[in-house]
Design an enzyme around this catalytic site. Structure first.
Site, PDB file in Angstrom:
ATOM      1  N   GLY A  46       0.849  -1.184   0.000  1.00 24.30           N
ATOM      2  CA  GLY A  46       0.000   0.000   0.000  1.00 24.30           C
ATOM      3  C   GLY A  46       0.881   1.229   0.000  1.00 24.30           C
ATOM      4  O   GLY A  46       2.066   1.155   0.354  1.00 24.30           O
ATOM      5  N   GLN A  51       3.376   9.901   0.990  1.00 22.85           N
ATOM      6  CA  GLN A  51       4.638   9.191   1.153  1.00 22.85           C
ATOM      7  C   GLN A  51       5.617   9.477   0.009  1.00 22.85           C
ATOM      8  O   GLN A  51       6.816   9.242   0.158  1.00 22.85           O
ATOM      9  CB  GLN A  51       4.394   7.687   1.271  1.00 22.85           C
ATOM     10  CG  GLN A  51       3.672   7.291   2.577  1.00 22.85           C
ATOM     11  CD  GLN A  51       3.438   5.819   2.686  1.00 22.85           C
ATOM     12  OE1 GLN A  51       2.389   5.325   2.260  1.00 22.85           O
ATOM     13  NE2 GLN A  51       4.374   5.075   3.221  1.00 22.85           N
ATOM     14  N   LEU A  99       6.474   1.752   4.703  1.00 22.93           N
ATOM     15  CA  LEU A  99       7.582   2.110   3.814  1.00 22.93           C
ATOM     16  C   LEU A  99       8.239   3.413   4.253  1.00 22.93           C
ATOM     17  O   LEU A  99       9.386   3.681   3.912  1.00 22.93           O
ATOM     18  CB  LEU A  99       7.069   2.230   2.374  1.00 22.93           C
ATOM     19  CG  LEU A  99       6.520   0.929   1.782  1.00 22.93           C
ATOM     20  CD1 LEU A  99       5.847   1.182   0.458  1.00 22.93           C
ATOM     21  CD2 LEU A  99       7.596  -0.128   1.667  1.00 22.93           C
TER      22      LEU A  99
HETATM   23  O1  K2U Z   1       2.077   2.876   4.289  1.00 24.15           O
HETATM   24  C1  K2U Z   1       2.736   1.914   3.891  1.00 24.15           C
HETATM   25  O2  K2U Z   1       3.973   1.906   3.781  1.00 24.15           O
HETATM   26  C2  K2U Z   1       1.983   0.710   3.487  1.00 24.15           C
HETATM   27  C3  K2U Z   1       2.396  -0.561   4.147  1.00 24.15           C
HETATM   28  C4  K2U Z   1       1.156  -1.385   4.084  1.00 24.15           C
HETATM   29  C5  K2U Z   1       0.656  -1.867   5.356  1.00 24.15           C
HETATM   30  C6  K2U Z   1       1.232  -1.558   6.551  1.00 24.15           C
HETATM   31  C7  K2U Z   1       0.666  -2.045   7.709  1.00 24.15           C
HETATM   32  C8  K2U Z   1      -0.452  -2.827   7.667  1.00 24.15           C
HETATM   33  C9  K2U Z   1      -0.999  -3.106   6.465  1.00 24.15           C
HETATM   34  C10 K2U Z   1      -0.442  -2.643   5.315  1.00 24.15           C
HETATM   35  C11 K2U Z   1       3.495  -1.226   3.309  1.00 24.15           C
HETATM   36  O3  K2U Z   1       3.276  -1.062   1.950  1.00 24.15           O
HETATM   37  S1  K2U Z   1       3.538  -2.922   3.611  1.00 24.15           S
HETATM   38  C12 K2U Z   1       4.598  -3.138   4.825  1.00 24.15           C
HETATM   39  C13 K2U Z   1       6.015  -2.967   4.379  1.00 24.15           C
HETATM   40  C14 K2U Z   1       6.804  -2.118   5.094  1.00 24.15           C
HETATM   41  C15 K2U Z   1       8.122  -1.964   4.726  1.00 24.15           C
HETATM   42  C16 K2U Z   1       8.632  -2.662   3.646  1.00 24.15           C
HETATM   43  C17 K2U Z   1       7.817  -3.517   2.927  1.00 24.15           C
HETATM   44  C18 K2U Z   1       6.496  -3.686   3.290  1.00 24.15           C
HETATM   45 ZN    ZN Z   2       2.575   3.549   6.067  1.00 29.23          ZN
END
Ligand code: K2U
Ligand code: ZN
Length: 174
Positions: A46, A51, A99
């Site tokens: 997501g 971001q 992220l």
């Molecule tokens: O805001 C974001 O970075 C989205 C998160 C999605 C997510 C976080 C928490 C719970 C549900 C979804 C990231 O895309 S997914 C987590 C992640 C973090 C670091 C590196 C790779 C993936």
């Molecule tokens: Zn996030």
């Protein structure tokens, strides 16, 4: 097609409250494509526009599990001006990451089910009752639109420890 840098905390720009999209036009479609490209490049599921430094109420998501070769089909969804209409009293706990908060994971409690509405890329209104990972990710991303990180749901001690770790990592990479 443009992979854009993802802001990492601490960064005051991540605290901005994003503004509503007036018209779903070519500019928004290009933004959504750039967001998807940036999300996949960072291996995320997501991403909120803030971001990548754009304070507009746009979220992209692809919850499909990755295979060894990466995601079989890039089936990303766009959520424009999302609103939560109802949230269940029951809560669910997921270990969240972000992220914009590299290498930090922790449990966050959120309503287990939400009814939400948004505009899709055709400007059409969509309303869905979500549970599971979709409910959690949608709430996580919608927090970003209010300038809120998942760290803000943790205890003061955990949040301060996380910020110190992030500040140290930023200094080392500067
Ligand atoms: O805001 C974001 O970075 C989205 C998160 C999605 C997510 C976080 C928490 C719970 C549900 C979804 C990231 O895309 S997914 C987590 C992640 C973090 C670091 C590196 C790779 C993936
Ligand atoms: Zn996030």
């Amino acid at each position: 097609m443009a992979i854009r840098p993802i802001l990492t905390a601490p960064d005051p720009r991540l605290k901005a409250v994003s503004v509503a999209v007036e018209k779903v036009d070519g500019e928004i479609r290009k933004l959504a494509q750039d967001m998807a490209d940036s999300m996949y490049a960072a291996d995320g599921i997501g991403l909120a526009a803030i971001q990548i430094g754009v304070a507009k109420r746009v979220i992209v998501m692809d919850l499909d599990q990755k295979t060894e070769e990466g995601r079989a089909k890039k089936d990303w969804k766009v959520f424009i001006n999302p609103k939560i209409l109802w949230a269940s009293p029951e809560m669910a706990t997921y270990e969240e990451g972000c992220l914009s908060v590299p290498d930090i994971w922790d449990d966050v409690d959120r309503p287990a089910r939400v009814r939400a509405e948004w505009l899709d890329l055709d400007g059409k209104r969509v309303e869905v009752e979500a549970d599971g990972m979709l409910a959690t990710c949608l709430q996580h991303e919608m927090d970003h639109l209010e300038g809120i990180l998942f760290l803000d749901h943790l205890s003061r001690l955990k949040r301060n420890m996380a910020i110190k770790k992030l500040e140290k990592a930023k200094k080392l990479s500067a």
